[in-house]
Motif scaffolding. Structure first.
Motif, PDB file in Angstrom:
ATOM      1  N   GLU A  35       0.820  -1.226   0.000  1.00 44.34           N
ATOM      2  CA  GLU A  35       0.000   0.000   0.000  1.00 44.34           C
ATOM      3  C   GLU A  35       0.846   1.263   0.000  1.00 44.34           C
ATOM      4  O   GLU A  35       0.295   2.366  -0.081  1.00 44.34           O
ATOM      5  N   ALA A  36       2.172   1.125   0.112  1.00 41.32           N
ATOM      6  CA  ALA A  36       3.045   2.302   0.122  1.00 41.32           C
ATOM      7  C   ALA A  36       4.457   1.870  -0.251  1.00 41.32           C
ATOM      8  O   ALA A  36       4.829   0.694  -0.093  1.00 41.32           O
ATOM      9  N   ILE A  37       5.230   2.830  -0.746  1.00 40.03           N
ATOM     10  CA  ILE A  37       6.626   2.575  -1.115  1.00 40.03           C
ATOM     11  C   ILE A  37       7.531   3.525  -0.340  1.00 40.03           C
ATOM     12  O   ILE A  37       7.232   4.731  -0.226  1.00 40.03           O
ATOM     13  N   VAL A  38       8.618   2.991   0.200  1.00 46.93           N
ATOM     14  CA  VAL A  38       9.684   3.794   0.798  1.00 46.93           C
ATOM     15  C   VAL A  38      10.974   3.446   0.067  1.00 46.93           C
ATOM     16  O   VAL A  38      11.274   2.266  -0.140  1.00 46.93           O
ATOM     17  N   PRO A  91       1.697   5.043  -3.686  1.00 48.77           N
ATOM     18  CA  PRO A  91       2.557   6.228  -3.578  1.00 48.77           C
ATOM     19  C   PRO A  91       3.905   5.931  -2.916  1.00 48.77           C
ATOM     20  O   PRO A  91       4.039   5.003  -2.123  1.00 48.77           O
ATOM     21  N   VAL A  92       4.901   6.761  -3.274  1.00 52.38           N
ATOM     22  CA  VAL A  92       6.159   6.812  -2.535  1.00 52.38           C
ATOM     23  C   VAL A  92       5.942   7.769  -1.371  1.00 52.38           C
ATOM     24  O   VAL A  92       5.675   8.957  -1.583  1.00 52.38           O
ATOM     25  N   ASP A 128       6.859  11.417   4.583  1.00 57.25           N
ATOM     26  CA  ASP A 128       6.172  12.628   4.150  1.00 57.25           C
ATOM     27  C   ASP A 128       5.141  13.074   5.181  1.00 57.25           C
ATOM     28  O   ASP A 128       4.906  14.271   5.355  1.00 57.25           O
ATOM     29  N   GLN A 129       4.514  12.111   5.856  1.00 56.82           N
ATOM     30  CA  GLN A 129       3.551  12.375   6.922  1.00 56.82           C
ATOM     31  C   GLN A 129       3.856  11.442   8.084  1.00 56.82           C
ATOM     32  O   GLN A 129       4.284  10.294   7.862  1.00 56.82           O
ATOM     33  N   PRO A 130       3.662  11.868   9.334  1.00 57.15           N
ATOM     34  CA  PRO A 130       4.006  11.012  10.480  1.00 57.15           C
ATOM     35  C   PRO A 130       3.343   9.643  10.444  1.00 57.15           C
ATOM     36  O   PRO A 130       3.914   8.654  10.894  1.00 57.15           O
ATOM     37  N   ASP A 131       2.095   9.576   9.937  1.00 52.77           N
ATOM     38  CA  ASP A 131       1.383   8.292   9.919  1.00 52.77           C
ATOM     39  C   ASP A 131       1.337   7.675   8.523  1.00 52.77           C
ATOM     40  O   ASP A 131       0.442   6.890   8.204  1.00 52.77           O
ATOM     41  N   ALA A 132       2.351   8.010   7.689  1.00 47.07           N
ATOM     42  CA  ALA A 132       2.318   7.597   6.282  1.00 47.07           C
ATOM     43  C   ALA A 132       2.354   6.083   6.100  1.00 47.07           C
ATOM     44  O   ALA A 132       1.882   5.570   5.074  1.00 47.07           O
ATOM     45  N   ALA A 146      12.051   3.614  -7.925  1.00 49.37           N
ATOM     46  CA  ALA A 146      10.908   3.840  -7.041  1.00 49.37           C
ATOM     47  C   ALA A 146       9.744   4.479  -7.803  1.00 49.37           C
ATOM     48  O   ALA A 146       8.572   4.088  -7.624  1.00 49.37           O
ATOM     49  N   ASP A 147      10.032   5.470  -8.662  1.00 46.65           N
ATOM     50  CA  ASP A 147       8.964   6.117  -9.424  1.00 46.65           C
ATOM     51  C   ASP A 147       8.281   5.130 -10.371  1.00 46.65           C
ATOM     52  O   ASP A 147       7.047   5.133 -10.513  1.00 46.65           O
ATOM     53  N   GLY A 148       9.093   4.297 -11.030  1.00 48.26           N
ATOM     54  CA  GLY A 148       8.508   3.318 -11.945  1.00 48.26           C
ATOM     55  C   GLY A 148       7.634   2.312 -11.214  1.00 48.26           C
ATOM     56  O   GLY A 148       6.555   1.935 -11.702  1.00 48.26           O
ATOM     57  N   LEU A 149       8.083   1.857 -10.055  1.00 47.14           N
ATOM     58  CA  LEU A 149       7.275   0.936  -9.261  1.00 47.14           C
ATOM     59  C   LEU A 149       5.970   1.587  -8.815  1.00 47.14           C
ATOM     60  O   LEU A 149       4.910   0.948  -8.798  1.00 47.14           O
ATOM     61  N   SER A 150       6.068   2.881  -8.444  1.00 45.17           N
ATOM     62  CA  SER A 150       4.864   3.592  -8.016  1.00 45.17           C
ATOM     63  C   SER A 150       3.835   3.653  -9.143  1.00 45.17           C
ATOM     64  O   SER A 150       2.635   3.427  -8.921  1.00 45.17           O
ATOM     65  N   ARG A 151       4.296   3.937 -10.361  1.00 41.53           N
ATOM     66  CA  ARG A 151       3.363   4.008 -11.505  1.00 41.53           C
ATOM     67  C   ARG A 151       2.781   2.638 -11.824  1.00 41.53           C
ATOM     68  O   ARG A 151       1.580   2.501 -12.064  1.00 41.53           O
ATOM     69  N   PHE A 152       3.628   1.610 -11.822  1.00 46.49           N
ATOM     70  CA  PHE A 152       3.152   0.276 -12.210  1.00 46.49           C
ATOM     71  C   PHE A 152       2.208  -0.312 -11.157  1.00 46.49           C
ATOM     72  O   PHE A 152       1.178  -0.901 -11.498  1.00 46.49           O
ATOM     73  N   LEU A 153       2.570  -0.151  -9.895  1.00 46.03           N
ATOM     74  CA  LEU A 153       1.771  -0.748  -8.821  1.00 46.03           C
ATOM     75  C   LEU A 153       0.645   0.165  -8.357  1.00 46.03           C
ATOM     76  O   LEU A 153      -0.231  -0.262  -7.588  1.00 46.03           O
ATOM     77  N   GLN A 154       0.712   1.436  -8.791  1.00 41.18           N
ATOM     78  CA  GLN A 154      -0.298   2.433  -8.422  1.00 41.18           C
ATOM     79  C   GLN A 154      -0.405   2.608  -6.911  1.00 41.18           C
ATOM     80  O   GLN A 154      -1.491   2.627  -6.329  1.00 41.18           O
TER      81      GLN A 154
END
Length: 710
Positions: free
Chosen positions: A598-601, A626-627, A663-667, A616-624
């Motif tokens: 559900e998220a990428i770091v 966010p980083v 990016d957010q404390p509870d990201a 990371a950007d490519g994985l975000s686009r393919f898996l839909q």
């Protein structure tokens, strides 16, 4: 010594032997007593060449107890492998022997060990050969030990000889140690794998009056056989189809680290309880895996020769997936099987599955022999020009050798008197650097001996003669040399072992599919390194919770995608986006793996920032998905390779170098996170990043990289 005294000493020796093995009816073999008498009564030097399981360790433990009763100092055992040390300490404790060890994994205990030795509270000190050339140990500890020890033991003594199949440069320091021992301190050298050339060489190093005891090298509990199959897919399929038929638990030996991981992954996919084991396995995990094998909790460890000398367990089989480069090395590996008393009546099975690519691997290891004279001279010239202590890392950019080969060469030069290891690195020896000579003739003869051994190994594969006779003859076993017609009656050529050669079509297809597709597992580290508390880090025991099993496209050593990855991570390769072929392989791997995230770091990279960001950007686009953050580099003063050869130091370095930035404390709270990096080297950066994500509330953390080193 009178006959009555001799009888009394032998009787006392057998009392100690019974305590050691836990059996009231045990008695010493004649050769065991001959060795013990030479050490304890005559205070001389002895070389014992006897088969695995014969009882060589009983000789030095019983001798230790007798010598200690006479007021002698502690026994010092030089032992090459940590597994061997652990087994020896366990055996010693059964007889009430107080044994401790000094090696690279227990640095935090060295002061305590030395205090116990000074207080007389230690009967046996086990030392790794590498300690012999550690400047502090060599200059401060070793002279005192040499002067006060009661017995010096050189275990796996074939390592002393560069004619031996497992020659180790650090072992050459032993010859200097032998020359420096005070008169009257007995010395015992032991091995199960020495032909006559190695035996003569080791005996010469011990001294002209050394007692040499050679016995039969037959292993009556072993049934040897060879199964010749054409392709890697067929060999993997055979293993998957027939592993469960092998008696008890055992070892599947592979020639490379990458193979252990690939084979273990495939066999697990076929339902077998196995695990990979190599010199890259973390120390605490090695202990757990060895115990799991001893306890029968795994069917097999898929291992390199790192699981070798001295590993003491009741194993029902050994399978070699690929042939070692000499019959002597092979004899040693198969000797791990058939040592227990709870084997089936027919004994342990030993199967060799040779591959056509074995010779390529042999050629690679042969290329790591002692370097050419011009390279050696270049290294000496750099040290002379600098006129200061230089670390191996500082020398490496100026010498045309890899780090490991450079380190090995320097160790040989140190023993030869050309350089000297000091605190902080290496320096030119002022007395020997100019006069050192390159022994071209000896290096050539050693290379020729290796080639002869390789031809003999190829001959073994196709030989119709008794398998055990062939191996014993290669080891110059005097019994077989005296009776060339001897045969074991147990091997496939003698008719005592019938090995199936058929493999199922389904298994071959599954193996072929696994070898062809991208994707190798990234197995999570499960245990923190020992000794972290000594450097101010409060992490011990199991990692809770560990990262999940991750994925990489391939290992750098793999034949398929490994070639493209090696180019990508070459020292002179430019940073840039993920190449299209590797991007396609990543997509295919993800479609096969289908991780639920559900998220990428992303792990920031000092060397490949564009590559990791693009990945990371490519994985975000393919898996839909966010980083949402970075495992960020926050301290550039800690280099990216700091501590890479030592797990505790690596954990310390990564702890200082990196921090989690979200990016957010509870990201990541209650989310499944994909932790993305360019490649796995030690695994500790990913492990600590995953731990930080778990602390931030992540439900699960799955690592993903382009490559796995090694």
């Amino acid at each position: 010594m009178t006959a009555s005294t001799d009888t009394a000493v032998r009787a006392r020796a057998e009392e100690h032997l019974r305590a050691l093995v836990g059996r009231p009816d045990t008695t010493l073999y004649d050769d065991q007593w001959a060795a013990i008498a030479a050490l304890v009564v005559e205070r001389r030097r002895a070389l014992v060449v006897q088969r695995t399981g014969w009882g060589k360790s009983a000789v030095y433990f019983v001798a230790t107890l007798l010598l200690r009763e006479q007021g002698a100092g502690p026994t010092v055992i030089i032992s090459p492998l940590l597994a061997l040390m652990r087994n020896q300490i366990t055996a010693a404790e059964r007889a009430g022997i107080r044994a401790v060890t000094v090696n690279s994994t227990n640095v935090e205990q060295w002061d305590e060990v030395q205090s116990a030795i000074r207080a007389g509270d230690v009967d046996v000190l086990l030392v790794s050969p590498e300690r012999l050339n550690n400047p502090g140990f060599r200059d401060e500890v070793l002279p005192r030990l040499a002067a006060t020890c009661g017995l010096l033991v050189v275990d796996e003594a074939h390592c002393i000889s560069d004619w031996g199949h497992d020659f180790r440069p650090d072992y050459r320091r032993i010859r200097t140690l032998l020359d420096e021992l005070p008169t009257g301190i007995p010395v015992l050298a032991t091995t199960a794998t020495a032909n006559q050339r190695v035996t003569d060489d080791v005996a010469e190093q011990l001294g002209g009056d050394a007692l040499v005891l050679r016995g039969s090298l037959d292993r009556e509990s072993l049934r040897l056989g060879v199964v010749r199959l054409t392709t890697a897919e067929q060999r993997l399929a055979w293993l998957a189809d027939h592993l469960s038929e092998q008696p008890g638990s055992g070892i599947v030996y592979c020639l490379t680290v990458a193979q252990t991981q690939e084979v273990a992954d495939y066999l697990r996919s076929r339902g077998h309880q196995v695990a990979a084991y190599s010199g890259q396995t973390e120390q605490t995990e090695r202990l757990a895996l060895e115990q799991a094998l001893v306890d029968g909790e795994v069917k097999a460890l898929i291992a390199t020769s790192a699981l070798g000398m001295g590993f003491d367990a009741s194993l029902g089989f050994v399978v070699n997936l690929g042939a070692p480069n000499s019959p002597v090395a092979y004899y040693q590996q198969v000797g791990r099987a058939g040592r227990g008393t709870d084997l089936p009546p027919e004994g342990a099975s030993v199967v060799l599955l040779p591959a056509t690519e074995d010779r390529d691997i042999w050629a690679y290891f042969a290329s790591l022999a002692f370097p050419r004279e011009d390279v050696v001279r270049q290294t000496l010239a750099v040290l002379a020009e600098e006129g200061r202590t230089m670390s191996t890392a500082a020398l490496e950019p100026r010498v045309d050798l890899s780090r490991n080969r450079l380190e090995t060469m320097l160790k040989v030069l140190d023993v030869d008197g050309a350089v000297r290891r000091v605190k902080g690195g290496w320096e030119l020896d002022p007395h020997g650097g100019d006069s050192w000579e390159y022994d071209q003739d000896r290096y050539r003869r050693v290379a020729e001996a290796r080639e002869t051994e390789q031809r003999a190994m190829l001959e073994y594969l196709g030989s119709a003669e008794c398998r055990m006779r062939f191996l014993r003859r290669q080891l110059d076993d005097p019994e077989v040399l005296a009776d060339p017609s001897w045969s074991c009656g147990r091997c496939d050529n003698c008719g005592g072992l019938a090995l199936p050669v058929e493999v199922s079509e389904q298994a071959v297809e599954a193996a072929a599919d696994r070898l062809a597709r991208p994707g190798v597992p990234i197995e999570p580290r499960k245990l923190w390194p020992t000794g972290l508390s000594a450097i101010g880090i409060d992490l011990t025991g199991r990692i809770k919770p560990p990262a999940g099993e991750g994925r990489a496209i391939a290992r750098l050593t793999d034949l398929g995608h490994g070639a493209a990855l090696r180019g990508l991570f070459a020292v002179d390769a430019e940073d840039g986006p993920v190449p299209v072929p590797l991007a396609r392989a990543m997509v295919a791997m993800l479609q096969d793996w289908q991780p639920k995230i559900e998220a990428i770091v992303v792990c920031e990279s000092e060397r490949k920032p564009k590559l990791t960001a693009d990945l990371a950007d490519g994985l975000s686009r393919f898996l839909q998905v966010p980083v949402v953050g970075r495992w960020a580099v926050v301290d550039l003063s800690v280099g990216p390779d700091r501590g890479a050869t030592n797990s505790a130091q690596r954990v310390s370095a990564v702890t200082r170098r990196c921090a989690l930035q979200l990016d957010q404390p509870d990201a990541v709270r209650d989310r499944r996170v994909l932790l993305v990096d360019d490649r796995v080297v030690t695994g500790w950066s990913l492990t600590l990043g995953a731990a930080a994500l778990h602390d931030a509330g992540a439900e699960a953390v799955l690592p993903l990289t382009l490559a796995v080193s090694g």
